[in-house]
Enzyme design. Structure first.
Site, PDB file in Angstrom:
ATOM      1  N   ARG A   1       0.842  -1.197   0.000  1.00  0.00           N
ATOM      2  CA  ARG A   1       0.000   0.000   0.000  1.00  0.00           C
ATOM      3  C   ARG A   1       0.884   1.258   0.000  1.00  0.00           C
ATOM      4  O   ARG A   1       1.922   1.298   0.668  1.00  0.00           O
ATOM      5  CB  ARG A   1      -0.846  -0.014   1.269  1.00  0.00           C
TER       6      ARG A   1
ATOM      7  N   THR B   1      -8.991   1.376  -9.957  1.00  0.00           N
ATOM      8  CA  THR B   1      -8.476   0.150  -9.345  1.00  0.00           C
ATOM      9  C   THR B   1      -8.726  -1.085 -10.226  1.00  0.00           C
ATOM     10  O   THR B   1      -9.608  -1.096 -11.078  1.00  0.00           O
ATOM     11  CB  THR B   1      -9.085  -0.060  -7.939  1.00  0.00           C
TER      12      THR B   1
ATOM     13  N   ALA C   1     -13.933   0.727  -4.895  1.00  0.00           N
ATOM     14  CA  ALA C   1     -13.935   1.588  -3.698  1.00  0.00           C
ATOM     15  C   ALA C   1     -14.706   0.902  -2.567  1.00  0.00           C
ATOM     16  O   ALA C   1     -14.476  -0.264  -2.296  1.00  0.00           O
ATOM     17  CB  ALA C   1     -14.473   2.972  -4.051  1.00  0.00           C
TER      18      ALA C   1
ATOM     19  N   SER D   1      -8.076   1.398   3.308  1.00  0.00           N
ATOM     20  CA  SER D   1      -8.528   0.875   2.019  1.00  0.00           C
ATOM     21  C   SER D   1      -9.751  -0.009   2.216  1.00  0.00           C
ATOM     22  O   SER D   1     -10.072  -0.396   3.351  1.00  0.00           O
ATOM     23  CB  SER D   1      -7.392   0.051   1.404  1.00  0.00           C
ATOM     24  N   SER D   2     -10.417  -0.332   1.118  1.00  0.00           N
ATOM     25  CA  SER D   2     -11.500  -1.317   1.151  1.00  0.00           C
ATOM     26  C   SER D   2     -11.110  -2.589   0.403  1.00  0.00           C
ATOM     27  O   SER D   2     -11.917  -3.507   0.263  1.00  0.00           O
ATOM     28  CB  SER D   2     -12.756  -0.755   0.488  1.00  0.00           C
TER      29      SER D   2
ATOM     30  N   THR E   1      -3.958  -0.345  -7.349  1.00  0.00           N
ATOM     31  CA  THR E   1      -4.654   0.890  -7.725  1.00  0.00           C
ATOM     32  C   THR E   1      -3.711   2.084  -7.843  1.00  0.00           C
ATOM     33  O   THR E   1      -2.584   2.042  -7.314  1.00  0.00           O
ATOM     34  CB  THR E   1      -5.723   1.209  -6.646  1.00  0.00           C
ATOM     35  N   VAL E   2      -4.181   3.128  -8.536  1.00  0.00           N
ATOM     36  CA  VAL E   2      -3.598   4.467  -8.371  1.00  0.00           C
ATOM     37  C   VAL E   2      -4.653   5.385  -7.745  1.00  0.00           C
ATOM     38  O   VAL E   2      -4.529   6.589  -7.759  1.00  0.00           O
ATOM     39  CB  VAL E   2      -3.077   5.073  -9.701  1.00  0.00           C
ATOM     40  N   ASN E   3      -5.712   4.778  -7.228  1.00  0.00           N
ATOM     41  CA  ASN E   3      -6.875   5.429  -6.630  1.00  0.00           C
ATOM     42  C   ASN E   3      -7.796   6.023  -7.703  1.00  0.00           C
ATOM     43  O   ASN E   3      -8.326   5.272  -8.487  1.00  0.00           O
ATOM     44  CB  ASN E   3      -6.485   6.439  -5.549  1.00  0.00           C
TER      45      ASN E   3
END
Ligand code: GLU
Length: 623
Positions: free
Chosen positions: A148, A437, A521, A498-499, A455-457
């Protein structure tokens, strides 16, 4: 439009795809650009129809049909030796080739991850991070690799806040603030956390790699895709359109992903990224240090600073991967391993399934009123607990044992009224509508398994590309709470909540059953809970379970649902839910909102079944 028709016509004539080779796009995203786009399409039409696209000698599998709409079928795969299920055919193929060359699931996972970063730059890549849950067939152990992103040392809870205590908007110098503006936690330098993907993949290869394939074998797929290019799919186009104004204000990003710096590429166009190929070659040859120290690191620091950020060379050099024990739960004697904090996902996945175990879910029809009601209540309870307790356990105490215990679930179950929508400890809705993501799964012949979500969000992350590197830096800082009093507030070196929930599931006899994950998300763990429940309770095939319509509720008394597709939530069900006091939102069908699940199931006879989500561009491959 003309270009779309040309594409559709060519496809009907049997041409599997068309390359514009980076110089032909049609419709413009803005009205002003439409005329230019039309004439560009006219000029390049002859060139466009010249050849079907191939990758490593094979015709490219396209995620869209002749109407340029996402295909609803042909996502699955069946095999006996190995399988990869990723959000892109190219990435599944890059991973499968490594398996076929003798590499193990961990080698193939790195190859798949790097290829995904090339073909889905809006969802993940070298400038991002993520989590991997892995099953080691030799030791029969499940571990989590936490790569992360991490807050730079100088990050503070106040850095984004204006005088009103709210997150300020950011606009790059010289750009138009009426179009190119987004919260500073999502756009520009202050949204960037220290990336973890390269360190994660290097850790994986070093500790779990087979040494039966070369680094060249592992990186080749990604490097070739970056050099030679790939075909733009429907999801790529959606992400370009969605983020157009923010991309347009960033020249280093526009250079790669906007045609002539102005136009969004169209479905069927061809994009290459030679700078990214060079960066991947540098990592292949120089390992982790090639990314976290020296020239590439300096470029990341310079670019972040140019757009107002605080990341330093020290932050990059100090980045560490954490290997963690997974969160463990059960549902009907199946064992579920998933992510511990700094993701909330695994804990709440176990909590939701523990709560539902108290009901006779098997006797309920998928998406019947009772079924939707019980899922909705379990989700709301999980989100209430998430807001109260969840953050990076290296910084705060989280009662993980309690949240995943059967007793706790029983006490929560007793609060659910079977006839009425409940409010629980309602928290303000933080419904994120972004659709970034990616998630993939791998299984090899020895039985090693990987579930990885990365991810890169937000789409294209912070929108910053360090000069000449070809990759996008994340905006993962936005996963912190801007509230300085929140358990999930910003602190230097902390990992934002995070989820993500890449998960490994075992049969009741302890044999491996499933590797699965999804983006989406806060919809991530609710989505995984629905797919896993369907596979276990109804013995559904993985692809069927993925295809079924989904619901979501996040403690704000609002059931979001898919009203069309496979086993949709019907009007009668909606009426009954409303009678029970639920507010509802129809999200249509096959929505990105509900994630993009990829997974591989091992049937009881050992057959591998890969499944991929028609809501995105996923494709499973097996052999
Ligand atoms: N930043 C999000 C998280 O970590 C990414 C997940 C997503 O958007 O799908 O939960």
């Amino acid at each position: 439009m003309k270009r779309q028709l040309a594409l559709a016509a060519a496809m009907m004539m049997g041409v599997s795809s068309i390359a514009a080779c980076g110089n032909g796009s049609a419709a413009a995203t803005t009205a002003a650009a439409t005329t230019a786009a039309e004439s560009a399409a006219e000029e390049t039409k002859a060139e466009e129809v010249k050849k079907p696209e191939t990758f490593h000698g094979e015709d490219v599998w396209l995620p869209y049909d002749e109407k340029l709409e996402k295909k609803k079928d042909d996502r699955d795969a069946t095999g006996t030796k190995g399988a990869v299920a990723a959000c892109s055919w190219y990435a599944s193929k890059a991973g499968l080739e490594v398996l076929q060359k003798g590499g193990n699931a961990f080698d193939a996972a790195a190859a798949t991850a790097y290829a995904l970063g090339v073909v889905e730059p809006y969802f993940s890549g070298l400038g991002g991070g993520g989590f991997m849950t892995l099953y080691d067939a030799k030791t029969k152990e499940v571990k989590v690799i936490d790569f992360r992103e991490t807050a730079p040392a100088a990050a503070t809870p106040e850095m984004w806040l204006g005088e009103d205590g709210k997150v300020k908007n950011y606009t790059p110098d010289g750009a138009d603030p009426t179009t190119a503006a987004a919260p500073a936690s999502q756009y520009g330098g202050q949204s960037v956390a220290v990336p973890g993907e390269v360190a994660g993949m290097e850790f994986l290869l070093e500790k779990y790699g087979s040494d039966k394939v070369t680094r060249n074998d592992i990186f080749q797929g990604a490097i070739d895709l970056a050099k030679d290019g790939y075909v733009v799919g429907a999801t790529f186009k959606e992400e370009l359109d969605e983020n157009y104004n923010l991309i347009h204000a960033m020249p280093d990003l526009s250079k790669i992903y906007l045609n002539d710096l102005e136009l969004a590429y169209e479905i069927g166009d061809h994009i290459s990224n030679p700078d990214l190929a060079k960066t991947l070659e540098a990592i292949r040859d120089g390992g982790k240090d090639a990314f976290y120290k020296g020239e590439i690191a300096q470029k990341m620091v310079d670019a972040t600073k140019k757009y107002g950020g605080v990341m330093t060379m020290e932050d990059l050099a100090n980045y560490t991967v954490k290997e963690r024990e997974p969160v463990k739960g059960t549902y009907k004697d199946y064992t579920i391993y998933s992510l511990p904090p700094a993701s909330s996902g695994g804990t709440h996945l176990c909590e939701i399934l523990n709560i539902l175990e108290n009901a006779d879910m098997k006797s309920l029809e998928i998406n019947s009123p009772e079924y939707v009601h019980l899922f909705s209540e379990a989700f709301k309870i999980a989100f209430a607990d998430r807001a109260k307790y969840m953050a990076d356990t290296d910084f705060v105490d989280v009662p993980l044992k309690q949240l995943t215990s059967k007793d706790y679930a029983k006490s929560r179950w007793s609060q659910i009224d079977p006839e009425k929508s409940g409010a629980y400890e309602a928290v303000p809705s933080d419904e994120l509508e972004h659709y970034a993501t990616t998630s993939f799964s791998v299984i090899d012949e020895e039985g090693n398994m990987v579930a990885c979500t990365k991810t890169v969000n937000y789409g294209f992350g912070s929108k910053i590309v360090p000069e000449g590197t070809g990759f996008v830096l994340n905006d993962e800082m936005d996963d912190f709470s801007p509230d300085p009093k929140s358990t999930n507030c910003v602190a230097g070196g902390k990992r934002p909540l995070s989820s993500m929930s890449p998960s490994i599931v075992l049969y009741p006899d302890g044999k491996p059953f499933l590797t699965i994950g999804t983006p989406g998300a806060t919809r991530i763990f609710p989505t995984i809970a629905q797919v896993v429940q369907r596979m276990i309770d109804y013995d559904m095939d993985i692809q069927d379970a993925i295809d079924c319509a989904r619901i979501y509720d996040n403690s704000s008394k609002k059931v979001c649902y898919e009203s069309d597709g496979v086993k949709p939530v019907t009007a009668e069900t909606v009426a009954k839910l409303q009678e029970m006091g639920h507010e509802v939102t129809d999200k249509g069908a096959w929505q990105l909102f509900f994630g993009g699940v990829q997974g591989i199931e091992i049937k009881k006879d050992g057959t591998l079944r890969g499944g991929a989500d028609p809501r995105r561009d996923g494709k499973a491959l097996a052999y």
